[in-house]
Scaffold this motif. Structure first.
Motif, mmCIF file in Angstrom:
data_model
loop_
_atom_site.group_PDB
_atom_site.id
_atom_site.type_symbol
_atom_site.label_atom_id
_atom_site.label_comp_id
_atom_site.label_asym_id
_atom_site.label_seq_id
_atom_site.Cartn_x
_atom_site.Cartn_y
_atom_site.Cartn_z
ATOM 1 N N ILE A 13 0.831 -1.201 0.000
ATOM 2 C CA ILE A 13 0.000 0.000 0.000
ATOM 3 C C ILE A 13 0.866 1.252 0.000
ATOM 4 C CG2 ILE A 13 -1.610 1.341 1.408
ATOM 5 C CD1 ILE A 13 -2.841 -1.373 2.231
ATOM 6 N N VAL A 14 1.947 1.254 0.745
ATOM 7 C CA VAL A 14 2.837 2.411 0.794
ATOM 8 C C VAL A 14 3.496 2.635 -0.564
ATOM 9 C CG1 VAL A 14 4.995 3.278 1.788
ATOM 10 C CG2 VAL A 14 3.236 2.334 3.272
ATOM 11 N N VAL A 15 3.969 1.582 -1.207
ATOM 12 C CA VAL A 15 4.646 1.718 -2.497
ATOM 13 C C VAL A 15 3.681 2.213 -3.567
ATOM 14 C CG1 VAL A 15 5.772 0.431 -4.353
ATOM 15 C CG2 VAL A 15 6.475 0.082 -2.001
ATOM 16 N N ILE A 16 2.501 1.620 -3.659
ATOM 17 C CA ILE A 16 1.520 2.042 -4.656
ATOM 18 C C ILE A 16 1.050 3.468 -4.364
ATOM 19 C CG2 ILE A 16 -0.770 1.582 -5.604
ATOM 20 C CD1 ILE A 16 1.383 -0.347 -6.539
ATOM 21 N N GLY A 17 0.891 3.802 -3.097
ATOM 22 C CA GLY A 17 0.494 5.160 -2.728
ATOM 23 C C GLY A 17 1.533 6.196 -3.130
ATOM 24 N N LEU A 18 2.804 5.866 -2.961
ATOM 25 C CA LEU A 18 3.855 6.795 -3.371
ATOM 26 C C LEU A 18 3.911 6.936 -4.888
ATOM 27 C CD1 LEU A 18 6.793 5.970 -0.928
ATOM 28 C CD2 LEU A 18 5.468 8.074 -1.066
ATOM 29 N N LEU A 19 3.786 5.834 -5.591
ATOM 30 C CA LEU A 19 3.828 5.893 -7.053
ATOM 31 C C LEU A 19 2.648 6.676 -7.617
ATOM 32 C CD1 LEU A 19 4.997 2.304 -8.049
ATOM 33 C CD2 LEU A 19 6.278 4.433 -8.226
ATOM 34 N N ALA A 20 1.458 6.393 -7.124
ATOM 35 C CA ALA A 20 0.270 7.058 -7.651
ATOM 36 C C ALA A 20 0.112 8.462 -7.081
ATOM 37 C CB ALA A 20 -0.978 6.226 -7.338
ATOM 38 N N GLY A 21 0.483 8.651 -5.837
ATOM 39 C CA GLY A 21 0.273 9.943 -5.191
ATOM 40 C C GLY A 21 1.337 10.970 -5.501
ATOM 41 N N ALA A 22 2.554 10.543 -5.737
ATOM 42 C CA ALA A 22 3.633 11.481 -6.043
ATOM 43 C C ALA A 22 4.206 11.266 -7.437
ATOM 44 C CB ALA A 22 4.739 11.349 -5.006
ATOM 45 N N GLY A 23 4.209 10.038 -7.894
ATOM 46 C CA GLY A 23 4.813 9.728 -9.187
ATOM 47 C C GLY A 23 4.025 10.248 -10.369
ATOM 48 N N LEU A 24 2.720 10.065 -10.360
ATOM 49 C CA LEU A 24 1.908 10.519 -11.491
ATOM 50 C C LEU A 24 1.867 12.042 -11.609
ATOM 51 C CD1 LEU A 24 -1.018 7.949 -11.522
ATOM 52 C CD2 LEU A 24 0.910 8.117 -13.079
ATOM 53 N N PRO A 25 1.689 12.787 -10.518
ATOM 54 C CA PRO A 25 1.779 14.248 -10.669
ATOM 55 C C PRO A 25 3.171 14.717 -11.108
ATOM 56 C CG PRO A 25 0.600 13.727 -8.671
ATOM 57 C CD PRO A 25 1.165 12.433 -9.185
ATOM 58 N N ALA A 26 4.211 14.042 -10.649
ATOM 59 C CA ALA A 26 5.565 14.405 -11.083
ATOM 60 C C ALA A 26 5.753 14.108 -12.567
ATOM 61 C CB ALA A 26 6.603 13.647 -10.258
ATOM 62 N N LEU A 27 5.207 13.002 -13.037
ATOM 63 C CA LEU A 27 5.291 12.664 -14.457
ATOM 64 C C LEU A 27 4.504 13.668 -15.298
ATOM 65 C CD1 LEU A 27 6.515 10.534 -16.323
ATOM 66 C CD2 LEU A 27 4.381 9.289 -16.148
ATOM 67 N N PHE A 28 3.367 14.115 -14.806
ATOM 68 C CA PHE A 28 2.588 15.142 -15.493
ATOM 69 C C PHE A 28 3.387 16.447 -15.573
ATOM 70 C CE2 PHE A 28 -0.641 18.468 -15.732
ATOM 71 C CZ PHE A 28 -1.397 18.014 -16.806
ATOM 72 N N ALA A 29 4.082 16.794 -14.485
ATOM 73 C CA ALA A 29 4.902 18.010 -14.480
ATOM 74 C C ALA A 29 6.061 17.896 -15.463
ATOM 75 C CB ALA A 29 5.427 18.283 -13.071
ATOM 76 N N VAL A 30 6.643 16.717 -15.584
ATOM 77 C CA VAL A 30 7.706 16.506 -16.569
ATOM 78 C C VAL A 30 7.158 16.697 -17.976
ATOM 79 C CG1 VAL A 30 9.226 14.743 -17.578
ATOM 80 C CG2 VAL A 30 9.124 15.027 -15.107
ATOM 81 N N GLY A 31 5.940 16.223 -18.223
ATOM 82 C CA GLY A 31 5.320 16.418 -19.526
ATOM 83 C C GLY A 31 5.078 17.886 -19.826
ATOM 84 N N LEU A 32 4.617 18.643 -18.843
ATOM 85 C CA LEU A 32 4.423 20.081 -19.044
ATOM 86 C C LEU A 32 5.744 20.796 -19.298
ATOM 87 C CD1 LEU A 32 1.718 20.993 -16.383
ATOM 88 C CD2 LEU A 32 1.438 20.803 -18.853
ATOM 89 N N ARG A 33 6.772 20.387 -18.581
ATOM 90 C CA ARG A 33 8.095 21.000 -18.778
ATOM 91 C C ARG A 33 8.643 20.662 -20.159
ATOM 92 N NH1 ARG A 33 11.570 23.928 -19.798
ATOM 93 N NH2 ARG A 33 13.588 24.053 -18.813
#
Length: 91
Positions: A13-33
């Protein structure tokens, strides 16, 4: 191993939460950049008279940046779709 706490499930749960909770918004920010990367000089030729200050155009942007942005946005969209599918399939 404690009978009350399943540490293996908690770790998942911790690993999936970190990936979905922080990883996806970070990936979206990389796409915007990646969308804002400067182009190879085509922007000056494509600019019309009086529109030199308009920076909201994708014309003249980097082709590599656009490809990276599309890939990032596709991964985020696929993850959101997969999450919706899991929620709907469970009912």
């Amino acid at each position: 191993m404690n009978d009350w706490i399943n540490l293996h499930a908690l770790w998942q749960i911790v690993v999936i939460g970190l990936l979905a909770g922080a990883g996806l918004p970070a990936l979206f920010a990389v796409g915007l950049r990646a969308l804002s990367l400067p182009g190879g000089g085509g922007a000056a030729a494509a600019a019309t008279a009086g529109a030199e200050d308009d920076d909201d155009r994708v014309i003249g942007g980097s082709t590599l940046g656009l490809a990276v942005a599309v890939l990032c946005f596709a991964v985020v969209l696929a993850a959101v779709g997969w999450g919706i599918y899991l929620i709907v399939a469970a009912t």
